[in-house]
Every structure is written in structure tokens, then in C-alpha cells.
Write an enzyme that holds these catalytic residues in place. Structure first.
Site, PDB file in Angstrom:
ATOM      1  N   ASN A   1       2.887  -5.129   2.109  1.00  0.00           N
ATOM      2  CA  ASN A   1       3.585  -4.874   1.473  1.00  0.00           C
ATOM      3  C   ASN A   1       4.793  -4.099   1.909  1.00  0.00           C
ATOM      4  O   ASN A   1       5.857  -3.274   0.449  1.00  0.00           O
ATOM      5  CB  ASN A   1       2.853  -4.629  -0.153  1.00  0.00           C
ATOM      6  CG  ASN A   1       2.189  -3.576  -0.085  1.00  0.00           C
ATOM      7  OD1 ASN A   1       2.464  -3.013   1.217  1.00  0.00           O
ATOM      8  ND2 ASN A   1       1.618  -3.090  -0.602  1.00  0.00           N
TER       9      ASN A   1
ATOM     10  N   GLU B   1       3.017   3.580  -1.629  1.00  0.00           N
ATOM     11  CA  GLU B   1       3.042   1.730  -1.610  1.00  0.00           C
ATOM     12  C   GLU B   1       4.140   1.382  -2.386  1.00  0.00           C
ATOM     13  O   GLU B   1       5.161   2.665  -2.654  1.00  0.00           O
ATOM     14  CB  GLU B   1       1.769   1.928  -2.992  1.00  0.00           C
ATOM     15  CG  GLU B   1       0.877   2.037  -2.209  1.00  0.00           C
ATOM     16  CD  GLU B   1      -0.009   0.134  -1.983  1.00  0.00           C
ATOM     17  OE1 GLU B   1       0.823   0.110  -0.936  1.00  0.00           O
ATOM     18  OE2 GLU B   1      -1.377   0.589  -1.837  1.00  0.00           O
TER      19      GLU B   1
ATOM     20  N   HIS C   1       4.507  -0.881   2.751  1.00  0.00           N
ATOM     21  CA  HIS C   1       3.796   0.875   2.985  1.00  0.00           C
ATOM     22  C   HIS C   1       3.758   1.471   4.032  1.00  0.00           C
ATOM     23  O   HIS C   1       4.002   0.636   4.719  1.00  0.00           O
ATOM     24  CB  HIS C   1       3.173   0.947   2.446  1.00  0.00           C
ATOM     25  CG  HIS C   1       1.663   0.151   2.644  1.00  0.00           C
ATOM     26  ND1 HIS C   1       0.122  -0.506   1.631  1.00  0.00           N
ATOM     27  CD2 HIS C   1       0.538   0.682   4.161  1.00  0.00           C
ATOM     28  CE1 HIS C   1      -0.873  -0.589   2.868  1.00  0.00           C
ATOM     29  NE2 HIS C   1      -0.218  -0.089   4.806  1.00  0.00           N
TER      30      HIS C   1
ATOM     31  N   ASP D   1      -3.200   9.715   6.623  1.00  0.00           N
ATOM     32  CA  ASP D   1      -3.502   9.722   5.284  1.00  0.00           C
ATOM     33  C   ASP D   1      -5.260   9.405   6.080  1.00  0.00           C
ATOM     34  O   ASP D   1      -5.359   9.442   6.373  1.00  0.00           O
ATOM     35  CB  ASP D   1      -3.123   8.318   4.593  1.00  0.00           C
ATOM     36  CG  ASP D   1      -3.152   6.288   5.521  1.00  0.00           C
ATOM     37  OD1 ASP D   1      -3.750   6.769   6.310  1.00  0.00           O
ATOM     38  OD2 ASP D   1      -2.237   5.878   5.001  1.00  0.00           O
TER      39      ASP D   1
HETATM   40  C1  GLP Z   1      -2.961   0.864   6.780  1.00  0.00           C
HETATM   41  C2  GLP Z   1      -2.780   2.412   6.757  1.00  0.00           C
HETATM   42  C3  GLP Z   1      -1.132   2.513   7.601  1.00  0.00           C
HETATM   43  C4  GLP Z   1      -1.337   1.327   8.846  1.00  0.00           C
HETATM   44  C5  GLP Z   1      -1.335  -0.142   7.530  1.00  0.00           C
HETATM   45  C6  GLP Z   1      -0.981  -1.275   8.365  1.00  0.00           C
HETATM   46  O1  GLP Z   1      -3.828   0.669   4.897  1.00  0.00           O
HETATM   47  N1  GLP Z   1      -2.289   3.671   5.305  1.00  0.00           N
HETATM   48  O2  GLP Z   1      -0.716   3.752   7.690  1.00  0.00           O
HETATM   49  O3  GLP Z   1      -0.046   1.394   9.249  1.00  0.00           O
HETATM   50  O4  GLP Z   1      -2.179   0.171   7.117  1.00  0.00           O
HETATM   51  O5  GLP Z   1      -2.438  -1.699   9.252  1.00  0.00           O
HETATM   52  P1  GLP Z   1      -2.466  -2.457  10.713  1.00  0.00           P
HETATM   53  O6  GLP Z   1      -1.958  -1.644  11.873  1.00  0.00           O
HETATM   54  O7  GLP Z   1      -3.870  -2.651  10.565  1.00  0.00           O
HETATM   55  O8  GLP Z   1      -2.053  -3.442   9.764  1.00  0.00           O
END
Ligand code: GLP
Length: 246
Positions: free
Chosen positions: A135, A142, A137, A67
Site C-alpha cells: 500500500n 501508513e 508504506h 519500526d
Molecule cells: C513491512 C515493514 C516495512 C517493509 C515492508 C515490506 O511491514 N514495516 O519496513 O519495508 O513491510 O516488507 P517486505 O520486504 O516483506 O515486502
């Protein structure tokens, strides 16, 4: 689904880095899907260390990021493009042309179609490395996202935006939208590897792995994937039903 419960975050990171290294040793031009966020930083760092030690060579790997945020000026250090330069391209000495992120300037619908087309022309994704949002994702898919989506524009939920405040200072500064690889594209990967560490992920890990799969928890779609490996540390596994092995 294969589940590994590692005693510590470092052991979980080591397990995931070994899976990536084995994939790349078998196929030096493998196509990876890659996440950003805090969780994979140590995986990228460990792979870079192993490359410096001559244990693995990732310089020919091709990758597509999951993303990118919409609305930042090109070159913004908070953009995932900057993250990848810092944590992936430079430490691993990978030519930038081999690492793509969704384009977030101009015609977003056209960019999304072009991204899916580029993944298709690369032969699809061999290994999708995934994190999980609180959540549920995956990428920025989402809750409520259908499982057959291609790359698309995602409206970020409040929970996701709040998780990004630490990078942006205030909630008002956090982007509202992102372009994300779709669940359909992720689920088409030949191997999915989900890494979750820390107590903040415990509840959603249990819902994703143990509840009936539903679009309410995007990561639960992985239960239906033919080859998914989930690696968690003890804190993220805390609310899983006790099981043998792993
Ligand atoms: C982000 C990204 C995801 C990621 C997730 C968890 O917003 N879009 O690809 O896996 O949230 O992030 P973190 O590893 O900082 O908890």
C-alpha cells in the site's frame, strides 16, 4: 530520483549492497536506518559475506530500525529485534548497543520522543535503506501519514496486517500497532535507498514513482527528497513507464 532497474532480484540486491558498502567504506561509523521484511534479507546476507571476505567492515556502523511491532512479549522471535539479531548483529559481528529499535514497552509517547532524540544525537541518518509495503508504506507509515512526522505509534491497516499473516499464522495473531520512525525523520536522511523486488510490488512502485506525490502513497514523498536511489528488479519495474537507460 535515481532509478536502477536490475534484471534479476539478485542483481538488485547486489546494487543496494554496493551502495551500503560504499557508504560504510567512506564513513565506517555511518548511521543507517534499516528495514525488516523479506526484501532486505539478501542484502544483509551479501554484506555479511563481503565482510567475511574482507571486502567491507560494518562492525562500527550505527543503526536505527524503521519500526517495531507493539504487543509482543520481549524476546518473541517474530519481533523485529529478533530479526535484526539474526540477520544483522550476529552475521556482521555488530555490538547490540550500536543497533537500536523503537522501544515498545511502557510509555510509547516517551519512547518515540527518545528515539528521535537518539537519532538527532547520533548526527541524523546518513543512509536510510527502505522497503515498500504493497500500500506504499515506508516503515509503518501508513497511507495518510503526514510527511513531517517524527517517530510515532501507527495503527496498522488491514493490508499491512494481512501481509504479516505468514509470520503469525492467523490474522487474529497479527499485532494491531507498531512504533515507526516517521516520514519526517526518514526524509531527513542524507541518502534514501528504496529496494523493491517481485511482481507484487509492481503496481505500488509505479504509483510511488510516477503519480503526483501525495500522502495517499507514503513512498511517493521520496520524489521530493534531494537524494533518493530506487533499485527495482524487472518484475517490480513491470508497470513503470518504459524509459531509456537505467
Ligand atoms: C513491512 C515493514 C516495512 C517493509 C515492508 C515490506 O511491514 N514495516 O519496513 O519495508 O513491510 O516488507 P517486505 O520486504 O516483506 O515486502
Amino acid at each position: 530520483m535515481e532509478l536502477w532497474i536490475a534484471p534479476t532480484p539478485a542483481a538488485a540486491v547486489d546494487r543496494v549492497a554496493r551502495i551500503v558498502a560504499a557508504q560504510v567504506s567512506a564513513n565506517p561509523t555511518a548511521v543507517l536506518a534499516l528495514p525488516t521484511g523479506r526484501t532486505p534479507v539478501a542484502v544483509y546476507g551479501l554484506l555479511a559475506r563481503w565482510q567475511r571476505e574482507g571486502r567491507v567492515d560494518l562492525r562500527r556502523v550505527r543503526s536505527f530500525n524503521l519500526d517495531e511491532l507493539v504487543g509482543l512479549v520481549p524476546g518473541d522471535p517474530r519481533a523485529y529485534a529478533a530479526y535484526m539479531t539474526h540477520h544483522w548483529l550476529r552475521p556482521l559481528d555488530i555490538p547490540p548497543a550500536q543497533a537500536q529499535l523503537p522501544a515498545v514497552e511502557g510509555d510509547l509517547a516517551a519512547n518515540c520522543a527518545a528515539y528521535d532524540d537518539a537519532i538527532h544525537r547520533a548526527g541524523g541518518i546518513d543512509l536510510a535503506l527502505l522497503g515498500i509495503g504493497e500500500n506504499g508504506h515506508l516503515g509503518f507509515n501508513e497511507p495518510g501519514t503526514p510527511w513531517d512526522t517524527g517517530t510515532h505509534v501507527s495503527e496498522l491497516t488491514d493490508s499491512t496486517r494481512r501481509a504479516l499473516v505468514s509470520s503469525f499464522g492467523t490474522l487474529d495473531a497479527v499485532p494491531w500497532r507498531a512504533v515507526t520512525m516517521g516520514l519526517g525523520t526518514i526524509l531527513a536522511a542524507r541518502h534514501c535507498v528504496l529496494l523493491a523486488t517481485g511482481a507484487s510490488k509492481a503496481i505500488i512502485v509505479a504509483r510511488a514513482l510516477e503519480a503526483e506525490p501525495s500522502t495517499t502513497v507514503p513512498a511517493s514523498a521520496l520524489q521530493r527528497h534531494a537524494r533518493t536511489t530506487v533499485v527495482v528488479d524487472a518484475a517490480a519495474a513491470a508497470t513503470l513507464t518504459p524509459r531509456r537507460g537505467a
